[in-house]
Enzyme design. Structure first.
Site, short mmCIF file in Angstrom:
data_model
loop_
_atom_site.label_atom_id
_atom_site.label_comp_id
_atom_site.label_asym_id
_atom_site.label_seq_id
_atom_site.Cartn_x
_atom_site.Cartn_y
_atom_site.Cartn_z
N LYS A 32 0.93 -1.14 0.02
CA LYS A 32 0.04 -0.04 0.07
C LYS A 32 0.82 1.38 -0.01
O LYS A 32 1.65 1.33 0.78
CB LYS A 32 -0.98 -0.05 1.25
CG LYS A 32 -1.74 1.19 1.27
CD LYS A 32 -2.78 1.15 2.52
CE LYS A 32 -2.36 1.55 3.55
NZ LYS A 32 -2.31 3.19 3.74
N ASP A 59 -3.38 4.30 -1.96
CA ASP A 59 -4.49 4.58 -0.87
C ASP A 59 -4.43 6.12 -0.70
O ASP A 59 -3.93 6.72 0.31
CB ASP A 59 -4.13 3.98 0.41
CG ASP A 59 -4.98 4.46 1.73
OD1 ASP A 59 -6.05 4.67 1.60
OD2 ASP A 59 -4.31 4.24 2.57
N LYS A 61 -7.54 8.08 -0.93
CA LYS A 61 -8.67 8.39 -0.12
C LYS A 61 -9.41 9.89 -0.93
O LYS A 61 -9.55 10.78 0.12
CB LYS A 61 -8.52 8.80 1.15
CG LYS A 61 -7.91 7.45 2.07
CD LYS A 61 -7.86 7.69 3.48
CE LYS A 61 -7.63 6.58 4.11
NZ LYS A 61 -6.03 6.26 4.15
N ASP A 64 -13.98 14.87 -3.10
CA ASP A 64 -14.21 16.39 -3.78
C ASP A 64 -15.47 16.16 -4.41
O ASP A 64 -16.00 15.17 -4.37
CB ASP A 64 -12.80 16.56 -4.47
CG ASP A 64 -12.50 17.90 -4.55
OD1 ASP A 64 -13.10 18.79 -4.84
OD2 ASP A 64 -11.18 18.23 -4.72
N THR A 118 -11.08 5.25 11.31
CA THR A 118 -10.94 4.37 12.53
C THR A 118 -10.36 5.41 13.62
O THR A 118 -10.45 5.02 14.69
CB THR A 118 -9.97 3.33 12.53
OG1 THR A 118 -8.87 3.55 11.67
CG2 THR A 118 -10.28 1.97 11.78
N ARG A 209 3.39 -0.93 10.35
CA ARG A 209 4.41 -0.63 11.60
C ARG A 209 4.64 -2.16 12.16
O ARG A 209 5.98 -2.11 12.32
CB ARG A 209 4.11 0.37 12.64
CG ARG A 209 4.07 1.88 11.99
CD ARG A 209 3.49 2.95 12.78
NE ARG A 209 2.31 2.56 12.91
CZ ARG A 209 0.94 3.40 13.40
NH1 ARG A 209 1.82 4.38 14.11
NH2 ARG A 209 -0.05 3.44 13.34
O1 C5P Z 1 1.00 1.07 10.82
P1 C5P Z 1 -0.23 0.61 10.88
O2 C5P Z 1 -0.75 -0.91 10.87
O3 C5P Z 1 -1.18 1.38 11.88
O4 C5P Z 1 -0.86 1.21 9.46
C1 C5P Z 1 -2.26 1.15 8.91
C2 C5P Z 1 -2.50 1.77 7.57
O5 C5P Z 1 -3.76 1.84 7.34
C3 C5P Z 1 -2.00 3.26 7.57
O6 C5P Z 1 -1.27 3.48 6.22
C4 C5P Z 1 -3.13 4.02 7.71
O7 C5P Z 1 -3.21 5.30 6.86
C5 C5P Z 1 -4.10 3.06 7.08
N1 C5P Z 1 -5.52 3.36 7.44
C6 C5P Z 1 -5.68 3.19 8.80
N2 C5P Z 1 -7.36 3.32 9.27
C7 C5P Z 1 -8.33 3.83 8.26
C8 C5P Z 1 -7.77 3.65 7.05
C9 C5P Z 1 -6.42 3.61 6.69
O8 C5P Z 1 -5.13 3.13 9.70
N3 C5P Z 1 -9.38 3.97 8.79
#
Ligand code: C5P
Length: 230
Positions: A32, A59, A61, A64, A118, A209
């Protein structure tokens, strides 16, 4: 049903991103690229990553007016891009314009909608004037995005069942907020483990992460991939 892994390569250092991508390319089905990496390195980074094997989730998002989002969707697709997304809160006209623009390109890329971020809890939603419980909002926005011709949604693991019930088996459910028992939660709150999210019925798990910032990213990715298959 199979559940796939998508590794989120969030960062602003191109060498770091490419190194991580190489380390996990044979393990993950998806990579991603989000706003952070794309605003720094743009389509050139997409080209570099597309040569590595995993399919790409761009991604960005979009949110607009319909005409602008339709144009952005047309510019985003390509053989190497498997997934793109818009915000469901952009409304039905915007989602329809996005779906129509995608159809016109003839690309295989799938278009999904972000339901409720989230990071927005009930207090934050209330401050925005939205008084529904988030699960109800997710159900309603997922249903709307399906009606508008989208292929699926991004949603928290806690709402996988709600979306499945509302939208059926062939609707793509992509979920961040995944944490193995051995990883830190960071800023994610309503988390599930990879095995739990698979059992709930997610199609693609987005994990950043716990893999990319691990001392040994390849091993962390392997461990998670095994848990998902398990
Ligand atoms: O590092 P981590 O596992 O928290 O990464 C989650 C990824 O999912 C990030 O790239 C974040 O931008 C994306 N994301 C999220 N919650 C959302 C939509 C996307 O954490 N509702």
């Amino acid at each position: 049903m199979t559940t796939e892994l998508c590794v989120a390569l969030d960062g602003s250092d191109r060498d770091w991103i490419l190194r991580r991508a190489e380390e996990i390319a044979e393990i993950t089905q998806w990579i991603k690229i989000g706003l952070e990496a794309f605003t720094a390195f743009g389509p050139e980074l997409v080209r570099q990553l597309s040569a590595m094997g995993p399919r790409l989730f761009l991604d960005l998002k979009f949110h607009d007016i319909p005409n602008t989002v339709a144009g952005a969707v047309s510019n985003s697709v390509g053989p190497e891009i498997g997934l793109i997304n818009v915000h469901a809160s952009g409304g039905a006209a915007m989602m329809r314009a996005a779906a129509d623009a995608l159809k016109e390109t003839g690309a295989e890329t799938k278009l999904i909608a972000v339901t409720v971020l989230t990071s927005l809890d009930e207090g934050e939603l209330s401050r925005l004037g939205i008084e529904f419980p988030s699960a109800e909002l997710v159900r309603s926005w997922a249903g709307l995005s399906r009606e508008c011709g989208l292929h699926g949604v991004v949603t928290s693991p806690k709402e996988i069942r709600v979306v499945r019930e509302a939208c059926g088996e062939d609707f793509l459910i992509v979920t961040p907020g995944i944490r193995p028992t051995w990883a830190a939660e960071n800023d994610q709150r309503r988390v599930m483990t990879p095995a739990e999210a698979r059992r709930e019925g997610a199609d693609i798990l987005v994990i950043g992460r716990p893999i990319t910032r691990a001392a040994q990213p390849r091993e962390a990715a392997l461990r998670i991939a095994e848990e998902i298959c398990g």
